[in-house]
Design a protein around this motif. Structure first.
Motif, PDB file in Angstrom:
ATOM      1  N   MET A   1      -7.841  -4.936   1.481  1.00  0.00           N
ATOM      2  CA  MET A   1      -6.448  -4.893   1.854  1.00  0.00           C
ATOM      3  C   MET A   1      -6.324  -4.407   3.296  1.00  0.00           C
ATOM      4  O   MET A   1      -6.877  -3.374   3.659  1.00  0.00           O
ATOM      5  N   ASN A   2      -5.579  -5.156   4.095  1.00  0.00           N
ATOM      6  CA  ASN A   2      -5.288  -4.739   5.460  1.00  0.00           C
ATOM      7  C   ASN A   2      -4.089  -3.800   5.442  1.00  0.00           C
ATOM      8  O   ASN A   2      -3.160  -3.984   4.660  1.00  0.00           O
ATOM      9  N   ILE A   3      -4.118  -2.811   6.334  1.00  0.00           N
ATOM     10  CA  ILE A   3      -3.024  -1.844   6.387  1.00  0.00           C
ATOM     11  C   ILE A   3      -2.467  -1.752   7.804  1.00  0.00           C
ATOM     12  O   ILE A   3      -3.103  -2.178   8.766  1.00  0.00           O
ATOM     13  N   ALA A   4      -1.268  -1.187   7.904  1.00  0.00           N
ATOM     14  CA  ALA A   4      -0.658  -0.859   9.189  1.00  0.00           C
ATOM     15  C   ALA A   4      -0.324   0.623   9.152  1.00  0.00           C
ATOM     16  O   ALA A   4       0.137   1.136   8.127  1.00  0.00           O
ATOM     17  N   VAL A   5      -0.573   1.314  10.240  1.00  0.00           N
ATOM     18  CA  VAL A   5      -0.288   2.747  10.318  1.00  0.00           C
ATOM     19  C   VAL A   5       0.796   2.958  11.359  1.00  0.00           C
ATOM     20  O   VAL A   5       0.680   2.509  12.502  1.00  0.00           O
ATOM     21  N   LYS A   6       1.860   3.630  10.932  1.00  0.00           N
ATOM     22  CA  LYS A   6       2.977   3.940  11.829  1.00  0.00           C
ATOM     23  C   LYS A   6       2.869   5.413  12.212  1.00  0.00           C
ATOM     24  O   LYS A   6       2.826   6.278  11.351  1.00  0.00           O
ATOM     25  N   GLY A  48       2.657  12.783  12.496  1.00  0.00           N
ATOM     26  CA  GLY A  48       3.026  12.219  11.202  1.00  0.00           C
ATOM     27  C   GLY A  48       2.606  10.765  11.153  1.00  0.00           C
ATOM     28  O   GLY A  48       2.917   9.989  12.066  1.00  0.00           O
ATOM     29  N   LEU A  49       1.873  10.370  10.118  1.00  0.00           N
ATOM     30  CA  LEU A  49       1.402   8.993   9.961  1.00  0.00           C
ATOM     31  C   LEU A  49       1.901   8.431   8.633  1.00  0.00           C
ATOM     32  O   LEU A  49       1.838   9.115   7.609  1.00  0.00           O
ATOM     33  N   LEU A  50       2.374   7.195   8.670  1.00  0.00           N
ATOM     34  CA  LEU A  50       2.788   6.478   7.460  1.00  0.00           C
ATOM     35  C   LEU A  50       1.886   5.257   7.321  1.00  0.00           C
ATOM     36  O   LEU A  50       1.644   4.545   8.305  1.00  0.00           O
ATOM     37  N   VAL A  51       1.396   4.991   6.119  1.00  0.00           N
ATOM     38  CA  VAL A  51       0.488   3.873   5.889  1.00  0.00           C
ATOM     39  C   VAL A  51       1.194   2.827   5.024  1.00  0.00           C
ATOM     40  O   VAL A  51       1.688   3.135   3.938  1.00  0.00           O
ATOM     41  N   TYR A  52       1.236   1.607   5.538  1.00  0.00           N
ATOM     42  CA  TYR A  52       1.913   0.495   4.873  1.00  0.00           C
ATOM     43  C   TYR A  52       0.958  -0.689   4.737  1.00  0.00           C
ATOM     44  O   TYR A  52      -0.023  -0.780   5.469  1.00  0.00           O
TER      45      TYR A  52
END
Length: 156
Positions: A1-6, A48-52
């Motif tokens: 699964m590929n993820i994006a980190v904000k 702060g990091l959010l992972v989507y």
């Protein structure tokens, strides 16, 4: 699964922290196929990091410059956005107002299905009250002038 980190632009300043916590809270409450799902998050005193999940087809804002109005994907995108907002306002256990709907906050998955994201300005509605009032917020230049006028902020 590929993820994006904000990563939070403001770090964990007081505004950044409240924005971060709002997004985590809203994404924990609201789960729907047309809402960007939060996989995880991480905080330190300064970051702060959010992972989507990674959205393979970028955002609607990117594609609007290239699409023609008759292009059939626009109908599909509009329907996905409507489903997401209907869920937030009507079906979600706690009703949520997004408060920053714009093309940049609508992403497209691998099937070009619209997915609404960016809940940092979202607000929970109090269903015990007969009306809900919230301060005007959102992206400058994208707030409906009639909303600003009704609030007495704008003078013509």
């Amino acid at each position: 699964m590929n993820i994006a980190v904000k990563r939070l632009k403001d770090g964990m300043s007081s505004f950044g922290e409240s924005s971060f916590l709002s997004e985590v809270e809203m994404k924990s409450i609201a789960v729907h196929q047309n809402l960007l799902s939060l996989i995880g998050f991480c905080t330190t005193p300064s970051v702060g990091l959010l992972v989507y999940p990674f959205m393979a087809n970028l955002g609607v804002a990117h594609h609007l410059r290239e699409l023609k109005p008759e292009y059939p994907i626009l109908d599909c995108v509009a329907l996905g956005i409507a489903r997401a907002l209907s869920y937030l306002h009507e079906s979600c256990n706690l009703k949520i107002i997004h408060r920053d709907m714009k093309a940049a906050n609508v992403l497209l998955d691998e099937n070009f299905e619209a997915v609404v994201g960016d809940f940092r300005l979202a607000k929970l509605m109090n269903m015990k009250k007969t009306s809900t009032t919230t301060q005007i917020c959102g992206t400058q230049g994208r707030i409906a002038s009639e909303c600003i006028h009704r609030q007495g902020i704008r003078e013509d």
